[in-house]
Design an enzyme around this catalytic site. Structure first.
Site, mmCIF file in Angstrom:
data_model
loop_
_atom_site.group_PDB
_atom_site.id
_atom_site.type_symbol
_atom_site.label_atom_id
_atom_site.label_comp_id
_atom_site.label_asym_id
_atom_site.label_seq_id
_atom_site.Cartn_x
_atom_site.Cartn_y
_atom_site.Cartn_z
ATOM 1 N N ASP A 103 40.685 -6.699 14.041
ATOM 2 C CA ASP A 103 39.736 -7.450 13.210
ATOM 3 C C ASP A 103 39.395 -6.624 11.973
ATOM 4 O O ASP A 103 39.464 -5.393 12.001
ATOM 5 C CB ASP A 103 38.429 -7.685 13.985
ATOM 6 N N ARG B 284 45.823 -12.407 9.630
ATOM 7 C CA ARG B 284 44.896 -13.528 9.849
ATOM 8 C C ARG B 284 44.031 -13.605 8.576
ATOM 9 O O ARG B 284 43.433 -12.606 8.184
ATOM 10 C CB ARG B 284 44.008 -13.239 11.058
HETATM 11 C C1 FAD Z 1 39.604 -16.746 14.588
HETATM 12 C C2 FAD Z 1 38.662 -16.103 13.624
HETATM 13 C C3 FAD Z 1 38.640 -14.728 13.511
HETATM 14 C C4 FAD Z 1 37.799 -14.105 12.578
HETATM 15 N N1 FAD Z 1 37.895 -12.762 12.370
HETATM 16 C C5 FAD Z 1 37.175 -12.195 11.383
HETATM 17 C C6 FAD Z 1 37.340 -10.839 11.029
HETATM 18 O O1 FAD Z 1 38.152 -10.104 11.606
HETATM 19 N N2 FAD Z 1 36.575 -10.322 10.014
HETATM 20 C C7 FAD Z 1 35.689 -11.115 9.316
HETATM 21 O O2 FAD Z 1 35.042 -10.622 8.392
HETATM 22 N N3 FAD Z 1 35.495 -12.393 9.656
HETATM 23 C C8 FAD Z 1 36.196 -12.955 10.657
HETATM 24 N N4 FAD Z 1 36.017 -14.276 10.951
HETATM 25 C C9 FAD Z 1 34.837 -15.011 10.385
HETATM 26 C C10 FAD Z 1 35.124 -15.589 9.014
HETATM 27 O O3 FAD Z 1 35.207 -14.572 8.057
HETATM 28 C C11 FAD Z 1 33.996 -16.555 8.598
HETATM 29 O O4 FAD Z 1 32.791 -15.846 8.547
HETATM 30 C C12 FAD Z 1 33.818 -17.748 9.523
HETATM 31 O O5 FAD Z 1 35.060 -18.218 9.982
HETATM 32 C C13 FAD Z 1 33.118 -18.907 8.784
HETATM 33 O O6 FAD Z 1 33.858 -19.309 7.681
HETATM 34 P P1 FAD Z 1 34.706 -20.675 7.594
HETATM 35 O O7 FAD Z 1 36.049 -20.347 7.063
HETATM 36 O O8 FAD Z 1 34.683 -21.380 8.873
HETATM 37 O O9 FAD Z 1 34.036 -21.500 6.442
HETATM 38 P P2 FAD Z 1 32.547 -21.835 6.022
HETATM 39 O O10 FAD Z 1 32.603 -22.252 4.602
HETATM 40 O O11 FAD Z 1 31.622 -20.723 6.412
HETATM 41 O O12 FAD Z 1 32.220 -23.076 6.949
HETATM 42 C C14 FAD Z 1 32.875 -24.316 6.807
HETATM 43 C C15 FAD Z 1 32.376 -25.262 7.875
HETATM 44 O O13 FAD Z 1 32.777 -24.762 9.153
HETATM 45 C C16 FAD Z 1 31.774 -24.962 10.117
HETATM 46 N N5 FAD Z 1 31.303 -23.643 10.606
HETATM 47 C C17 FAD Z 1 31.569 -22.441 10.061
HETATM 48 N N6 FAD Z 1 31.012 -21.436 10.779
HETATM 49 C C18 FAD Z 1 30.364 -22.037 11.798
HETATM 50 C C19 FAD Z 1 29.603 -21.557 12.883
HETATM 51 N N7 FAD Z 1 29.375 -20.246 13.065
HETATM 52 N N8 FAD Z 1 29.075 -22.458 13.735
HETATM 53 C C20 FAD Z 1 29.302 -23.784 13.571
HETATM 54 N N9 FAD Z 1 30.019 -24.312 12.550
HETATM 55 C C21 FAD Z 1 30.549 -23.446 11.682
HETATM 56 C C22 FAD Z 1 30.690 -25.729 9.445
HETATM 57 O O14 FAD Z 1 30.943 -27.094 9.609
HETATM 58 C C23 FAD Z 1 30.855 -25.351 7.992
HETATM 59 O O15 FAD Z 1 30.321 -26.301 7.120
HETATM 60 C C24 FAD Z 1 36.875 -14.903 11.835
HETATM 61 C C25 FAD Z 1 36.898 -16.292 11.961
HETATM 62 C C26 FAD Z 1 37.771 -16.898 12.819
HETATM 63 C C27 FAD Z 1 37.791 -18.389 12.900
#
Ligand code: FAD
Length: 311
Positions: free
Chosen positions: A135, A186
């Site tokens: 990560d 990723r």
């Molecule tokens: C498989 C995976 C691994 C990850 N690994 C890392 C990592 O190693 N390092 C890192 O910095 N980040 C990591 N992340 C987190 C990532 O950086 C984001 O903070 C997170 O995915 C929210 O961003 P989004 O792309 O979903 O979009 P956003 O613009 O934040 O959200 C878009 C829409 O998605 C939905 N949504 C988003 N988050 C949530 C939530 N928590 N609960 C409910 N609905 C939600 C909502 O409907 C929102 O309107 C990871 C995410 C995923 C999915």
């Protein structure tokens, strides 16, 4: 993505010892509010939580939660935990894929400790055919994380990859570096509160960068993971893949356990690969607070669960 102020607030709350104690008492009880996002505190609980996911056509990666370890002994303890987790995953017959954080393995102690500890995990992991994803943590760790990955790569490990965050201004260069190596990436937007000097602060720019990097990864990457719950990012990926006639098995989508389960199911039905990131372990509080910081509706969900518990 929530605005920067709320993100900062939840990162501050994540450091509160009082909140952590309160949350530990209530969050992981059966039906506790944290169970929606955390699969359990033990590997056994996590494995029973993931059993139905595989049946629904979802791929998995298990993450034993932990970060910010500051001593050599604590990092060694995390390595021992991972050895047991690898054995438990093999015995359970679920998909052999784990995610971990380098600060859990001693990156704050020194780089050599983190490399050694990664090697101790990769030896059994490689033997059993696991893929191990490192990560990405906050921006001060990016250089060191890439260095650890490159060192492992030079030592012949190929079933290890990492994560790139579209909010960071440096990411196009890092993607080129990882694509050059052939390492799996990723792509995420980024979960940490970052300063203006290194990161875009507004959603539109983070999203635009995500789309650019997604295209770069689909064109030149090695089985990239497009990790987002944002329907706009998912549609952009599907459209680009269709435009370039890329097959669905050239990449996969990834989402977090408990988040947008409807969208996960729909993508599987449409024939896309979807991997669910399944966190578990006793150190769930900082991860949980980052998830709350991403979406105000999650706070309402927690408050409702707490009220229900009191009734
Ligand atoms: C498989 C995976 C691994 C990850 N690994 C890392 C990592 O190693 N390092 C890192 O910095 N980040 C990591 N992340 C987190 C990532 O950086 C984001 O903070 C997170 O995915 C929210 O961003 P989004 O792309 O979903 O979009 P956003 O613009 O934040 O959200 C878009 C829409 O998605 C939905 N949504 C988003 N988050 C949530 C939530 N928590 N609960 C409910 N609905 C939600 C909502 O409907 C929102 O309107 C990871 C995410 C995923 C999915």
């Amino acid at each position: 993505m929530i605005d920067a102020t709320s993100k900062a607030l939840f990162h501050t709350l994540a450091r509160s010892a009082l909140l952590r104690r309160l949350a530990s008492r209530h969050g992981m009880r059966p039906n506790g509010f944290a169970r929606r996002f955390i699969a359990g505190e033990s590997v056994e609980e996590a494995l029973s939580a993931v059993a139905p996911l595989a049946g629904r056509g979802l791929r998995l990666t298990l993450d034993y939660l932990g970060e910010s370890v500051s001593s050599f002994d604590d990092a060694a303890a995390a390595v021992r935990e991972y050895a047991g987790i690898i054995d438990a995953i093999v015995a359970a017959g679920v998909e052999r894929n784990i995610s971990l954080k380098l600060t859990q393995l001693g990156l704050d102690v020194d780089l050599a400790t983190a490399v050694d500890n990664m090697r101790r995990i990769l030896e059994p992991a490689d033997r059993h055919g696991f893929f191990v994803r490192i990560d990405m943590e906050s921006s001060p760790y990016v250089d060191r994380t890439l260095q650890v990955l490159e060192t492992l790569w030079q030592q012949g490990h190929r079933t290890v990859g990492t994560v790139i965050q579209s909010c960071l201004i440096r990411s196009p260069t890092d993607i080129a570096r990882l694509n050059g190596l052939g390492a799996r990436v990723r792509l995420v937007k980024g979960a940490y509160k970052e300063p203006k000097a290194v990161a875009f602060q507004d959603k539109a720019r983070v999203d635009a960068a995500f789309v650019e990097l997604m295209r770069e990864l689909l064109d030149h990457g090695t089985f990239p993971a497009i990790a987002t719950h944002d329907p706009a990012m998912i549609d952009a990926t599907k459209r680009y893949a269709a435009e370039k006639s890329y097959a669905n098995d050239r990449f996969e989508f990834q989402m977090l356990f408990g988040v947008r389960r409807d969208l996960q199911a729909r993508l599987v039905k449409e024939g896309y690969g979807v991997r669910v990131y399944v966190p578990f372990g006793r150190q769930w509080f900082p991860y949980f607070m980052r998830r709350l910081g991403e979406r105000p509706a999650n706070v309402v969900f927690v408050l409702r669960s707490l009220v229900r518990e009191r009734e």
